[in-house]
Scaffold this motif. Sequence first.
Motif, PDB file in Angstrom:
ATOM      1  N   GLY A  53       4.163  13.595   3.050  1.00  0.00           N
ATOM      2  CA  GLY A  53       5.024  12.413   3.018  1.00  0.00           C
ATOM      3  C   GLY A  53       4.374  11.283   2.252  1.00  0.00           C
ATOM      4  N   ILE A  54       5.194  10.521   1.512  1.00  0.00           N
ATOM      5  CA  ILE A  54       4.696   9.363   0.766  1.00  0.00           C
ATOM      6  C   ILE A  54       5.606   8.178   1.045  1.00  0.00           C
ATOM      7  N   ALA A  55       5.021   7.046   1.401  1.00  0.00           N
ATOM      8  CA  ALA A  55       5.796   5.829   1.687  1.00  0.00           C
ATOM      9  C   ALA A  55       4.973   4.609   1.281  1.00  0.00           C
ATOM     10  N   LYS A  56       5.651   3.458   1.231  1.00  0.00           N
ATOM     11  CA  LYS A  56       5.001   2.218   0.791  1.00  0.00           C
ATOM     12  C   LYS A  56       5.310   1.083   1.757  1.00  0.00           C
ATOM     13  N   GLY A  57       4.329   0.187   1.927  1.00  0.00           N
ATOM     14  CA  GLY A  57       4.529  -0.986   2.781  1.00  0.00           C
ATOM     15  C   GLY A  57       3.209  -1.692   3.025  1.00  0.00           C
ATOM     16  N   ASP A  58       3.179  -2.519   4.076  1.00  0.00           N
ATOM     17  CA  ASP A  58       1.974  -3.254   4.432  1.00  0.00           C
ATOM     18  C   ASP A  58       1.207  -2.508   5.524  1.00  0.00           C
ATOM     19  N   LEU A  59      -0.116  -2.704   5.548  1.00  0.00           N
ATOM     20  CA  LEU A  59      -0.960  -2.022   6.528  1.00  0.00           C
ATOM     21  C   LEU A  59      -1.935  -2.998   7.177  1.00  0.00           C
ATOM     22  N   LEU A  60      -2.287  -2.699   8.417  1.00  0.00           N
ATOM     23  CA  LEU A  60      -3.372  -3.373   9.108  1.00  0.00           C
ATOM     24  C   LEU A  60      -4.506  -2.371   9.300  1.00  0.00           C
ATOM     25  N   THR A  79      10.768  30.922   1.229  1.00  0.00           N
ATOM     26  CA  THR A  79       9.499  31.118   0.518  1.00  0.00           C
ATOM     27  C   THR A  79       8.317  30.471   1.216  1.00  0.00           C
ATOM     28  N   ASN A  80       8.566  29.674   2.246  1.00  0.00           N
ATOM     29  CA  ASN A  80       7.502  28.979   2.979  1.00  0.00           C
ATOM     30  C   ASN A  80       6.631  28.139   2.046  1.00  0.00           C
ATOM     31  N   THR A  81       7.253  27.494   1.068  1.00  0.00           N
ATOM     32  CA  THR A  81       6.512  26.642   0.146  1.00  0.00           C
ATOM     33  C   THR A  81       6.289  25.256   0.749  1.00  0.00           C
ATOM     34  N   SER A  82       5.226  24.625   0.335  1.00  0.00           N
ATOM     35  CA  SER A  82       4.968  23.251   0.749  1.00  0.00           C
ATOM     36  C   SER A  82       6.002  22.327   0.108  1.00  0.00           C
ATOM     37  N   LYS A  83       6.262  21.204   0.767  1.00  0.00           N
ATOM     38  CA  LYS A  83       7.262  20.262   0.275  1.00  0.00           C
ATOM     39  C   LYS A  83       6.698  18.853   0.318  1.00  0.00           C
ATOM     40  N   ILE A  84       7.144  18.044  -0.634  1.00  0.00           N
ATOM     41  CA  ILE A  84       6.773  16.634  -0.686  1.00  0.00           C
ATOM     42  C   ILE A  84       8.021  15.802  -0.443  1.00  0.00           C
ATOM     43  N   GLY A  85       7.952  14.906   0.527  1.00  0.00           N
ATOM     44  CA  GLY A  85       9.042  13.972   0.785  1.00  0.00           C
ATOM     45  C   GLY A  85       8.602  12.559   0.452  1.00  0.00           C
ATOM     46  N   ILE A  86       9.493  11.784  -0.160  1.00  0.00           N
ATOM     47  CA  ILE A  86       9.138  10.416  -0.561  1.00  0.00           C
ATOM     48  C   ILE A  86      10.227   9.445  -0.113  1.00  0.00           C
ATOM     49  N   SER A  87       9.827   8.241   0.240  1.00  0.00           N
ATOM     50  CA  SER A  87      10.784   7.216   0.651  1.00  0.00           C
ATOM     51  C   SER A  87      11.629   6.778  -0.548  1.00  0.00           C
ATOM     52  N   SER A  88      12.716   6.095  -0.261  1.00  0.00           N
ATOM     53  CA  SER A  88      13.618   5.640  -1.328  1.00  0.00           C
ATOM     54  C   SER A  88      12.907   4.730  -2.313  1.00  0.00           C
ATOM     55  N   GLU A  89      11.984   3.926  -1.814  1.00  0.00           N
ATOM     56  CA  GLU A  89      11.253   2.998  -2.687  1.00  0.00           C
ATOM     57  C   GLU A  89      10.364   3.755  -3.673  1.00  0.00           C
ATOM     58  N   VAL A 109       0.851  -1.186   0.000  1.00  0.00           N
ATOM     59  CA  VAL A 109       0.000   0.000   0.000  1.00  0.00           C
ATOM     60  C   VAL A 109       0.890   1.240   0.000  1.00  0.00           C
ATOM     61  N   VAL A 110       0.515   2.225  -0.800  1.00  0.00           N
ATOM     62  CA  VAL A 110       1.223   3.510  -0.825  1.00  0.00           C
ATOM     63  C   VAL A 110       0.357   4.537  -0.105  1.00  0.00           C
ATOM     64  N   ALA A 111       0.958   5.250   0.846  1.00  0.00           N
ATOM     65  CA  ALA A 111       0.219   6.214   1.648  1.00  0.00           C
ATOM     66  C   ALA A 111       0.738   7.628   1.427  1.00  0.00           C
ATOM     67  N   ILE A 112      -0.195   8.552   1.263  1.00  0.00           N
ATOM     68  CA  ILE A 112       0.107   9.992   1.339  1.00  0.00           C
ATOM     69  C   ILE A 112      -0.330  10.473   2.712  1.00  0.00           C
ATOM     70  N   PHE A 113       0.553  11.197   3.376  1.00  0.00           N
ATOM     71  CA  PHE A 113       0.201  11.825   4.650  1.00  0.00           C
ATOM     72  C   PHE A 113       0.494  13.315   4.513  1.00  0.00           C
TER      73      PHE A 113
END
Length: 266
Positions: free
Chosen positions: A145-152, A188-198, A48-52
């Motif tokens: 933030g965006i990351a991938k893995g398993d979820l319950l 500039t106080n801009t929004s940022k997107i961070g993503i995992s290595s995967e 599952v890929v999650a955006i937070f």
Amino acid sequence: MELWENLNNISKKLEELLKIKVEDYDCIENAIKNAKIEKAEWNKVENVVAIFADLKNSTIISNRKIKRVYAKFLESIGYPFSKICKLFDAKFIDIKGDGGIALFQGQYAEIKAFLAAETYKTFQEQYIKPIFEKNYNVNYSFGIGIAKGDLLVKKVGSRNYSFFVWAGDTINNAALISKDVKEIDSNTNTSKIGISSEIYESLSNPKFEEYLIYSCGCPNGNKELLWKERHLKNGKGMKYKYIESNWCNEHGEEYLNKVLNNIKES
């Protein structure tokens, strides 16, 4: 209120719930459909890929503004997040006040999640933020933030009031990245997107690399790497990449559609 009677009843019910089973499901929709309050069961979904997405300094903003203005602000955060994530085939969306989560699954889920996040970021920076800066003196930014893995997943609560609880490294890591990326200094106080290595590895696929890893060359014709690397400060030592750029006004729609067409043709 009968204090001890209530606590004893809760304790007895908890004993039943702690006889936990974990059931595997192939997709998010089926895991949600079969999540029952009365069942001592957590449903597991893989890959599952999650955006937070989380607002920076939300408490300061809420304390400074009258409630009507803050309500407008929250509406301008939640409604676009839900609509945009749905456009990119999110399987589950939940708004948490001044932020939200969205879950993606299936082929190219990593790409779709990033496209949704980048589109939402662009919408906030170019459509909503100027309005609130001009009319209400609200200057804000997001950490996404965006990351991938398993979820319950488990449905908790009562028949009259219930909600889904998601657990696992997928959301945890996306939330950690979201929190960390908000702390990056920016004039500039801009929004940022961070993503995992995967996630970054998926974006680096030759089908998408030209459009998602490097700039289009505006305004000077020089194509540059859009991403920077950073380590989480929470002790896990996890590396991630982050981006500050929005969709380009001139080439953004073209690049987005090229990515979507490459997905369709695969």
